[in-house]
Design a protein around this motif. Structure first.
Motif, PDB file in Angstrom:
ATOM      1  N   ARG A  39      10.361   3.988 -23.443  1.00 27.02           N
ATOM      2  CA  ARG A  39      11.448   3.798 -22.469  1.00 27.02           C
ATOM      3  C   ARG A  39      10.904   3.343 -21.119  1.00 27.02           C
ATOM      4  NH1 ARG A  39      15.844   8.077 -22.523  1.00 27.02           N
ATOM      5  NH2 ARG A  39      16.745   6.506 -21.182  1.00 27.02           N
ATOM      6  N   PRO A  40      10.217   2.200 -21.102  1.00 20.90           N
ATOM      7  CA  PRO A  40       9.595   1.733 -19.864  1.00 20.90           C
ATOM      8  C   PRO A  40      10.592   1.513 -18.719  1.00 20.90           C
ATOM      9  CG  PRO A  40       9.572   0.005 -21.519  1.00 20.90           C
ATOM     10  CD  PRO A  40      10.047   1.264 -22.202  1.00 20.90           C
ATOM     11  N   ASP A  41      11.826   1.160 -19.048  1.00 13.25           N
ATOM     12  CA  ASP A  41      12.823   0.940 -18.006  1.00 13.25           C
ATOM     13  C   ASP A  41      13.207   2.244 -17.310  1.00 13.25           C
ATOM     14  OD1 ASP A  41      13.867   1.673 -20.530  1.00 13.25           O
ATOM     15  OD2 ASP A  41      15.882   1.059 -19.940  1.00 13.25           O
ATOM     16  N   PHE A  42      13.155   3.350 -18.034  1.00 18.45           N
ATOM     17  CA  PHE A  42      13.573   4.640 -17.485  1.00 18.45           C
ATOM     18  C   PHE A  42      12.439   5.336 -16.737  1.00 18.45           C
ATOM     19  CE2 PHE A  42      13.954   9.290 -18.078  1.00 18.45           C
ATOM     20  CZ  PHE A  42      15.092   9.496 -17.313  1.00 18.45           C
ATOM     21  N   TYR A  43      11.250   5.355 -17.333  1.00 16.10           N
ATOM     22  CA  TYR A  43      10.125   6.062 -16.721  1.00 16.10           C
ATOM     23  C   TYR A  43       8.891   5.182 -16.546  1.00 16.10           C
ATOM     24  CZ  TYR A  43       6.031   8.970 -16.180  1.00 16.10           C
ATOM     25  OH  TYR A  43       4.852   9.482 -15.726  1.00 16.10           O
ATOM     26  N   GLY A  44       8.473   4.511 -17.584  1.00 16.99           N
ATOM     27  CA  GLY A  44       7.170   3.867 -17.617  1.00 16.99           C
ATOM     28  C   GLY A  44       6.884   2.890 -16.507  1.00 16.99           C
ATOM     29  N   THR A  45       7.743   1.905 -16.313  1.00 17.20           N
ATOM     30  CA  THR A  45       7.473   0.885 -15.303  1.00 17.20           C
ATOM     31  C   THR A  45       7.504   1.462 -13.890  1.00 17.20           C
ATOM     32  OG1 THR A  45       8.254  -0.838 -16.787  1.00 17.20           O
ATOM     33  CG2 THR A  45       8.186  -1.378 -14.433  1.00 17.20           C
ATOM     34  N   PRO A  46       8.540   2.243 -13.508  1.00 19.30           N
ATOM     35  CA  PRO A  46       8.513   2.824 -12.159  1.00 19.30           C
ATOM     36  C   PRO A  46       7.323   3.769 -11.948  1.00 19.30           C
ATOM     37  CG  PRO A  46      10.720   3.002 -13.097  1.00 19.30           C
ATOM     38  CD  PRO A  46       9.811   2.513 -14.187  1.00 19.30           C
ATOM     39  N   ALA A  47       6.967   4.538 -12.956  1.00 20.68           N
ATOM     40  CA  ALA A  47       5.842   5.477 -12.825  1.00 20.68           C
ATOM     41  C   ALA A  47       4.525   4.728 -12.659  1.00 20.68           C
ATOM     42  CB  ALA A  47       5.779   6.407 -14.031  1.00 20.68           C
ATOM     43  N   LYS A  48       4.332   3.676 -13.438  1.00 19.62           N
ATOM     44  CA  LYS A  48       3.100   2.873 -13.314  1.00 19.62           C
ATOM     45  C   LYS A  48       2.982   2.279 -11.921  1.00 19.62           C
ATOM     46  CE  LYS A  48       3.489  -0.092 -16.620  1.00 19.62           C
ATOM     47  NZ  LYS A  48       3.267  -1.175 -17.592  1.00 19.62           N
ATOM     48  N   LYS A  49       4.064   1.712 -11.425  1.00 18.99           N
ATOM     49  CA  LYS A  49       4.029   1.081 -10.109  1.00 18.99           C
ATOM     50  C   LYS A  49       3.739   2.109  -9.013  1.00 18.99           C
ATOM     51  CE  LYS A  49       6.987  -2.864 -11.094  1.00 18.99           C
ATOM     52  NZ  LYS A  49       8.276  -3.502 -10.838  1.00 18.99           N
ATOM     53  N   PHE A  50       4.417   3.246  -9.067  1.00 21.70           N
ATOM     54  CA  PHE A  50       4.214   4.264  -8.045  1.00 21.70           C
ATOM     55  C   PHE A  50       2.783   4.801  -8.091  1.00 21.70           C
ATOM     56  CE2 PHE A  50       4.086   8.435  -6.195  1.00 21.70           C
ATOM     57  CZ  PHE A  50       4.794   8.260  -5.015  1.00 21.70           C
ATOM     58  N   THR A  51       2.319   5.139  -9.288  1.00 17.69           N
ATOM     59  CA  THR A  51       0.978   5.697  -9.423  1.00 17.69           C
ATOM     60  C   THR A  51      -0.083   4.683  -9.028  1.00 17.69           C
ATOM     61  OG1 THR A  51       1.754   7.203 -11.141  1.00 17.69           O
ATOM     62  CG2 THR A  51      -0.624   6.862 -11.001  1.00 17.69           C
ATOM     63  N   HIS A  52       0.091   3.429  -9.410  1.00 13.52           N
ATOM     64  CA  HIS A  52      -0.888   2.406  -9.037  1.00 13.52           C
ATOM     65  C   HIS A  52      -0.954   2.267  -7.516  1.00 13.52           C
ATOM     66  CE1 HIS A  52      -3.543  -0.992  -9.647  1.00 13.52           C
ATOM     67  NE2 HIS A  52      -2.855  -1.620  -8.700  1.00 13.52           N
ATOM     68  N   ARG A  53       0.182   2.255  -6.869  1.00 14.89           N
ATOM     69  CA  ARG A  53       0.188   2.146  -5.405  1.00 14.89           C
ATOM     70  C   ARG A  53      -0.486   3.367  -4.784  1.00 14.89           C
ATOM     71  NH1 ARG A  53       0.783   0.864  -0.686  1.00 14.89           N
ATOM     72  NH2 ARG A  53       2.370   1.215   0.856  1.00 14.89           N
ATOM     73  N   ALA A  54      -0.181   4.554  -5.284  1.00 18.72           N
ATOM     74  CA  ALA A  54      -0.784   5.780  -4.731  1.00 18.72           C
ATOM     75  C   ALA A  54      -2.295   5.801  -4.948  1.00 18.72           C
ATOM     76  CB  ALA A  54      -0.142   7.016  -5.361  1.00 18.72           C
ATOM     77  N   MET A  55      -2.742   5.334  -6.093  1.00 16.40           N
ATOM     78  CA  MET A  55      -4.150   5.454  -6.454  1.00 16.40           C
ATOM     79  C   MET A  55      -4.997   4.243  -6.090  1.00 16.40           C
ATOM     80  SD  MET A  55      -4.160   8.494  -7.539  1.00 16.40           S
ATOM     81  CE  MET A  55      -5.753   8.706  -8.306  1.00 16.40           C
ATOM     82  N   ARG A  56      -4.374   3.041  -6.007  1.00 13.60           N
ATOM     83  CA  ARG A  56      -5.154   1.832  -5.746  1.00 13.60           C
ATOM     84  C   ARG A  56      -4.602   0.973  -4.628  1.00 13.60           C
ATOM     85  NH1 ARG A  56      -7.629   4.697  -8.458  1.00 13.60           N
ATOM     86  NH2 ARG A  56      -8.810   4.247 -10.332  1.00 13.60           N
ATOM     87  N   GLY A  57      -3.475   1.366  -4.078  1.00 11.90           N
ATOM     88  CA  GLY A  57      -2.903   0.592  -2.984  1.00 11.90           C
ATOM     89  C   GLY A  57      -3.725   0.736  -1.715  1.00 11.90           C
TER      90      GLY A  57
END
Length: 193
Positions: A39-57
């Motif tokens: 269910r990338p539309d519900f959790y996966g895509t937003p979670a990846k984007k948020f975590t990537h920004r927090a960890m590598r932004g």
């Protein structure tokens, strides 16, 4: 009890990608990565984007510092999968597994600078007690941490408090130390996207 959602329910494309990853890396795709494909539309895509920004932004915290924050929050939540994954990643980022181990054993005597120690203290209180006060924030600022660094650290804390709960809820499989090391190499080169 492991929920079956991590074992099925993927598109044919996702299943093919999982097979390719296993063929090239020699390891199955970790459950943390599998979860974002469900269910990338519900959790996966937003979670990846948020975590990537927090960890590598952009941040004045290093990648090693943020990975250590993830390991520290995970240790307080007793999330075995995330402790091992982010201990491996922060150890590689710092090129210093002893430093990481000492922080996880005893923050107060660990060989880290006071701004990072004060920030980890604050993240620890937030993780354990689910609240921080203005006094807690003043203590972090007094240690030389900028408001932007506090915001960046809170993003890491938010991300891993959620991820830790999902890892425990879905009973993420705990792979070998070699698989965690391979995962750490991947996270350091590609991030969380």
């Amino acid at each position: 009890m492991r929920l079956n959602v991590l074992n099925k329910g993927y598109t044919l494309t996702a299943k093919l990608l999982f097979s390719i990853i296993k063929a090239f890396s020699g390891y199955p795709l970790p459950d943390a990565a599998k979860l974002v494909f469900y269910r990338p539309d519900f959790y996966g895509t937003p979670a990846k984007k948020f975590t990537h920004r927090a960890m590598r932004g952009p941040s004045s915290w290093s990648v090693g510092d943020r990975e250590l924050m993830a390991a520290y929050v995970s240790s307080l939540n007793q999330c075995d999968f995330c402790i091992k994954a982010h201990t491996a990643t922060s150890s590689r980022a710092y090129n210093d597994s002893t430093k990481v181990a000492k922080v996880l054993q005893d923050l107060e005597t660990a060989p880290v600078a006071e701004p990072l120690r004060a920030t980890l203290r604050m993240l620890g209180k937030l993780t354990r007690e689910h609240t921080v006060t203005a006094e807690d924030m003043r203590a972090v600022l007094a240690a030389g941490v900028s408001p932007e660094q506090i915001e960046d650290a809170l993003a890491v804390c938010f991300s891993f408090n959620i991820t830790n709960r999902l890892a425990d809820t879905f009973a993420f499989f705990i792979p070998s130390p070699e698989a965690f090391d391979a995962g750490a190499k991947y996270l350091l080169s590609k991030g969380y996207q």
